[in-house]
Write an enzyme that holds these catalytic residues in place. Sequence first.
Site, PDB file in Angstrom:
ATOM      1  N   THR A 164       0.872  -1.365   0.003  1.00 18.96           N
ATOM      2  CA  THR A 164       0.011  -0.200   0.129  1.00 18.96           C
ATOM      3  C   THR A 164       1.037   1.339  -0.105  1.00 18.96           C
ATOM      4  OG1 THR A 164      -0.092  -0.408   2.322  1.00 18.96           O
ATOM      5  CG2 THR A 164      -2.002  -1.170   0.956  1.00 18.96           C
ATOM      6  N   LYS A 190       4.097  -7.011   3.915  1.00 20.48           N
ATOM      7  CA  LYS A 190       3.648  -5.583   3.497  1.00 20.48           C
ATOM      8  C   LYS A 190       3.370  -4.679   4.900  1.00 20.48           C
ATOM      9  CE  LYS A 190       0.378  -3.668   3.219  1.00 20.48           C
ATOM     10  NZ  LYS A 190      -0.017  -2.484   4.104  1.00 20.48           N
ATOM     11  N   THR A 201       1.084  -9.332  11.901  1.00 22.52           N
ATOM     12  CA  THR A 201       1.735  -8.029  11.446  1.00 22.52           C
ATOM     13  C   THR A 201       0.580  -7.413  10.292  1.00 22.52           C
ATOM     14  OG1 THR A 201       3.283  -6.926   9.996  1.00 22.52           O
ATOM     15  CG2 THR A 201       2.817  -8.989   9.478  1.00 22.52           C
ATOM     16  N   GLU A 288       6.329   4.621   7.722  1.00 19.93           N
ATOM     17  CA  GLU A 288       6.006   6.132   6.835  1.00 19.93           C
ATOM     18  C   GLU A 288       6.745   7.357   7.280  1.00 19.93           C
ATOM     19  OE1 GLU A 288       1.247   4.734   5.493  1.00 19.93           O
ATOM     20  OE2 GLU A 288       1.608   5.712   7.409  1.00 19.93           O
ATOM     21  N   ASN A 411      -0.404  10.223   5.693  1.00 24.37           N
ATOM     22  CA  ASN A 411      -1.544   9.977   6.231  1.00 24.37           C
ATOM     23  C   ASN A 411      -2.664  10.835   6.159  1.00 24.37           C
ATOM     24  OD1 ASN A 411      -1.426   7.136   7.778  1.00 24.37           O
ATOM     25  ND2 ASN A 411       0.509   8.265   8.205  1.00 24.37           N
ATOM     26  N   SER A 416      -6.656  10.423  -0.760  1.00 23.12           N
ATOM     27  CA  SER A 416      -6.987  11.616  -2.043  1.00 23.12           C
ATOM     28  C   SER A 416      -6.063  11.226  -3.224  1.00 23.12           C
ATOM     29  CB  SER A 416      -6.631  12.839  -1.378  1.00 23.12           C
ATOM     30  OG  SER A 416      -5.326  12.872  -0.943  1.00 23.12           O
TER      31      SER A 416
END
Length: 416
Positions: A164, A190, A201, A288, A411, A416
Amino acid sequence: MTGKPEVARSPLAVAFPAMPDIAGVEIATARAGFYKQARDDILIMRFSPGTACAGVFTRHKVGSAPVDWCRKRLAASHGRDIRALVVNAGCANSFTGRPGAQAAGRVATVAARNLGLRAREVMLARTGVIGVLLDDSRIVEVLPAAARSLSPDAWRKAALAISTTDTFPKGATAQASVDGHAVRIAGIAKGSGMIAPDMATMLAFVATDAAVEPKALQDLVDLHVRDTFNSVTVDGDRSTNDTLLVFATGASGAPAISTASDPRLADFSAKLKTVLLDLALQLVRDGEGASKFVKITITGARSDASARKIARTVAESPLVKTAFAGEDANWGRIVMAVGRADEAVKRERIRVTFGPLTAARDGLVAPDYSEAAMSDYMKNPELEVGVDVGVGRGRAIIWTCDLTKQYVAINGDYRS
């Protein structure tokens, strides 16, 4: 459809390894269109007859349709004769009620039909936006072609298809010996955000050609998940879809082992843990927006469980994580997090270290503390923080990353 934020490859990324073919495993990927980008978002794996399966899943109270499906299939089959796996990225099919469960069932049925199997032999996994009903027609449309393109050497494509917000594909492999027979282990995972696993996970799939009976395989997975996937955290949020599945095809020719404690499984057990830990640490490396990879070790706690709670409190503190991001050796924030874990500590015995440097000892700033040396250490991309809380012999390690402005950007723009 969902859009994937365009973010740079993590500076902590590692290269995808050369993955071996695993006897009894075939892989294919396809594009169902859950993303605006032209990328594969479907993974299919087919396993040889007699494949054993073990799994652990999120204990999140909301959960998801694919997690429900896998739990029921494992319980009903006792982990025997699981023949396929179908995964999609882009839609979690979580918090979608009965329609979501029906969509999951339709995917399993059509996959089974195209693979010559029964629906109950198919496992499912999903990742993506929560609260959106799975448009299973997208998956159904591409399954026939995907089923015709199965091959044993598509591990990297598989890792990319399930991603993702990941910035690099995650894979790990090892070779072990079982009673003199060489066996192989390979896996992918992932995950980048919403990572604080509780029993598993985000998504991880591991396959081996070892012959391990389902109960023994499940015992090994349960044993190793605590110190691997359950010992990493990116942001303190765990997913509704957390899934770890391990498949043992038995196609190596090694003898079947029915007990996890059998000495013949010792090397396999150790190598399986190595693969699981490798994958788990790659999740942290791809946190991230992460720029720092951090190992936090707590010692001197009342128990291992107490140490784990303290370590996780430190690792998930926004103040601690932003200090890492700013390369600020603010050891006071470490002490703050230790104290608010609500576990037994002795203030007058607490010792805090950053790598080889001591920041505090005996409840006070260390006499030889050097702000300049500490600041230099904090510039490293990989950091180690140690805290001894002076109570007992409990010990735990948690791996985490820093919290940067990029995390907020990723995030904030996720849908969007």
